[in-house]
Write a protein that holds these residues in place. Structure first.
Motif, short mmCIF file in Angstrom:
data_model
loop_
_atom_site.label_atom_id
_atom_site.label_comp_id
_atom_site.label_asym_id
_atom_site.label_seq_id
_atom_site.Cartn_x
_atom_site.Cartn_y
_atom_site.Cartn_z
N SER A 69 0.84 -1.19 0.00
CA SER A 69 0.00 0.00 0.00
C SER A 69 0.88 1.25 0.00
O SER A 69 1.86 1.33 0.73
CB SER A 69 -0.88 -0.03 1.25
N GLY A 70 0.54 2.20 -0.87
CA GLY A 70 1.30 3.44 -0.92
C GLY A 70 2.50 3.41 -1.85
O GLY A 70 3.24 4.38 -1.95
N LYS A 73 0.90 2.43 -7.06
CA LYS A 73 0.18 1.68 -8.11
C LYS A 73 -0.97 2.49 -8.70
O LYS A 73 -1.08 2.62 -9.92
CB LYS A 73 -0.35 0.35 -7.53
N SER A 74 -1.83 3.02 -7.83
CA SER A 74 -2.99 3.75 -8.35
C SER A 74 -2.57 5.06 -9.01
O SER A 74 -3.22 5.52 -9.95
CB SER A 74 -3.98 4.05 -7.22
N THR A 75 -1.50 5.66 -8.52
CA THR A 75 -1.02 6.89 -9.14
C THR A 75 -0.56 6.62 -10.57
O THR A 75 -0.86 7.38 -11.49
CB THR A 75 0.09 7.51 -8.28
N1 LIG Z 1 -3.72 13.31 -4.35
C1 LIG Z 1 -2.70 13.02 -3.55
N2 LIG Z 1 -2.12 13.95 -2.77
C2 LIG Z 1 -1.09 13.66 -1.98
N3 LIG Z 1 -0.53 12.43 -1.88
C3 LIG Z 1 -1.05 11.45 -2.62
C4 LIG Z 1 -2.17 11.68 -3.49
N4 LIG Z 1 -2.49 10.50 -4.10
C5 LIG Z 1 -1.60 9.60 -3.64
N5 LIG Z 1 -0.74 10.15 -2.75
C6 LIG Z 1 0.37 9.47 -2.06
O1 LIG Z 1 1.16 8.83 -3.05
C7 LIG Z 1 1.63 7.58 -2.60
C8 LIG Z 1 1.16 6.50 -3.57
O2 LIG Z 1 -0.25 6.36 -3.47
P1 LIG Z 1 -1.08 5.31 -4.35
O3 LIG Z 1 -2.50 5.54 -4.07
O4 LIG Z 1 -0.62 5.41 -5.76
O5 LIG Z 1 -0.60 3.94 -3.73
P2 LIG Z 1 -1.13 2.45 -4.04
O6 LIG Z 1 0.08 1.63 -4.37
O7 LIG Z 1 -2.23 2.49 -5.02
O8 LIG Z 1 -1.66 2.00 -2.61
P3 LIG Z 1 -2.91 1.05 -2.20
O9 LIG Z 1 -2.41 -0.37 -2.34
O10 LIG Z 1 -3.16 1.42 -0.78
O11 LIG Z 1 -4.05 1.38 -3.13
C9 LIG Z 1 1.10 7.41 -1.20
O12 LIG Z 1 2.12 7.80 -0.30
C10 LIG Z 1 -0.08 8.34 -1.15
O13 LIG Z 1 -0.30 8.82 0.15
#
Ligand SMILES: Nc1ncnc2c1ncn2[C@@H]1O[C@H](COP(=O)(O)OP(=O)(O)OP(=O)(O)O)[C@@H](O)[C@H]1O
Ligand SMILES: [Mg+2]
Length: 345
Positions: A69-70, A73-75
């Motif tokens: 998590s974090g 991936k979603s970004t």
């Molecule tokens: N709009 C935003 N503003 C500030 N920080 C953000 C934003 N979106 C994501 N982040 C930060 O960017 C990092 C990556 O987030 P992301 O959502 O891409 O992770 P992820 O791998 O999809 O996690 P998960 O498995 O929990 O879905 C994290 O530290 C998150 O807090």
């Protein structure tokens, strides 16, 4: 900063990749407003969520992104579908640079070609619209069927394609189960006749009993429609079932990439090994597995050198200062100093 992690050379596949991501980065500004910073003397705070990611996906392939998590991936997913502008880098779909395209007609074509399926189907479906209207919306928006009767017929076809009844078009989203709602979301994604679908945790919110059905549906649709997937999941058993290639993300950087079978049989990066060890059912063994040691560091202040070094059981001096380049380890691309040619001596 964006050395490629091309584990599978494209040799034998003369076709250019459908999706080509290069040097992709995203920095979020978390600072307080300028005036507040002046008053309380705090500085600018930024978070690098994605840091120089390069990957390419061939037509018909499923590329899975895994990581805690974090990890970003979603970004990456949001930048790849055109929802979030990158801080740097490019996303190309069939040779169109999606963030640089100026022509409105080509922008429209790109939007039609790319679709996304989210984790929570309930949140992604308008609760006040009947399913028929939800699925017909992209058909209308992209002008694929001008005639209302033809659209209705197409909606029926799409509902059948995802295992629902054409008569379900008259119902509302709340009349369905979670798995059925995800099928509706898939039907809507298919309505624009896309080439590339990004699936961000598409089954994580569903009951275990229906997860496999939805995953098999996605696989069947890929086969019959020639779809290309970027597939995001924190569930490695799911990734193993779905992916042809896997990229492992750690704090915004790709640290390993390999064909799925190779990654699961011979994980190279110490982080990948740790991830696989934490999953007891991946090899259907009953032995107790180690939990993942340590926590993800604060992404606002990531460790120097290799981001993983504070948790790594093999940490060496250079890991604390030097960011590892991409090494090729028997066909796996890996960012880890253990695979430096001179380290093996
Ligand atoms: N709009 C935003 N503003 C500030 N920080 C953000 C934003 N979106 C994501 N982040 C930060 O960017 C990092 C990556 O987030 P992301 O959502 O891409 O992770 P992820 O791998 O999809 O996690 P998960 O498995 O929990 O879905 C994290 O530290 C998150 O807090
Ligand atoms: Mg996410």
């Amino acid at each position: 900063m964006s050395a490629r992690l091309d584990a599978t050379p494209l040799s034998g596949h003369t076709e250019a990749p459908l999706v080509d991501i290069e040097g992709l980065a995203r920095v979020f500004d978390l600072s307080k407003r300028w005036l507040n910073r002046m008053l309380d003397g705090s500085g600018k705070v930024t978070l690098t969520a994605v840091d120089g990611v390069a990957l390419s996906i061939r037509r018909g392939e499923t590329y899975a992104l895994v990581g805690e998590s974090g990890s970003g991936k979603s970004t990456i997913a949001r930048m790849a579908v055109g929802l979030l502008p990158p801080s740097a880098g490019t996303v190309r779909i069939a040779d169109a640079d999606i963030w640089a395209e100026r022509s409105a007609a080509r922008q429209r074509r790109i939007r039609r070609q790319i679709q996304m399926i989210f984790q929570d189907p309930f949140a992604s479906l308008n609760p006040r619209w009947r399913v028929g209207a939800i699925v017909a919306e992209p058909i209308k928006a992209f002008g694929l069927k001008a005639d209302a009767r033809e659209r209705e017929q197409r909606v029926g076809e799409l509902l059948s394609l995802v295992g629902l009844d054409p008569r379900d078009a008259g119902k509302f989203p709340h009349e369905f189960s979670g798995g059925q709602r995800q099928r509706i979301a898939i039907a809507r994604a298919l309505a624009s006749e896309p080439d590339f679908i990004v699936c961000d945790e598409p089954t994580s919110a569903l009951d275990v009993s229906v997860q496999a059905q939805v995953l098999n549906l996605l696989r069947d649709l890929q086969q019959s429609l020639g779809l290309t997937y970027l597939f995001i999941s924190h569930n490695l058993a799911v990734v193993r079932h779905m992916a042809s290639r896997v990229g492992v993300l750690y704090l915004g950087r790709l640290v390993e990439e390999a064909p799925a079978a190779m990654l699961f049989a011979q994980p190279k990066h110490p982080y990948t090994r740790m991830l696989l060890d934490a999953v007891p059912d991946i090899s259907m063994e009953t032995v107790e597995r180690e939990p993942i040691a340590g926590e993800i560091p604060n992404p606002i202040k990531p460790p120097r050198g290799c981001h993983f070094h504070p948790r790594c059981p093999h940490v060496m001096e250079r890991c604390r200062t030097e960011t590892p380049p991409v090494y090729n380890a028997e066909g796996t691309a890996v960012r880890c100093h253990l695979y430096a040619p001179e380290a093996k001596g």
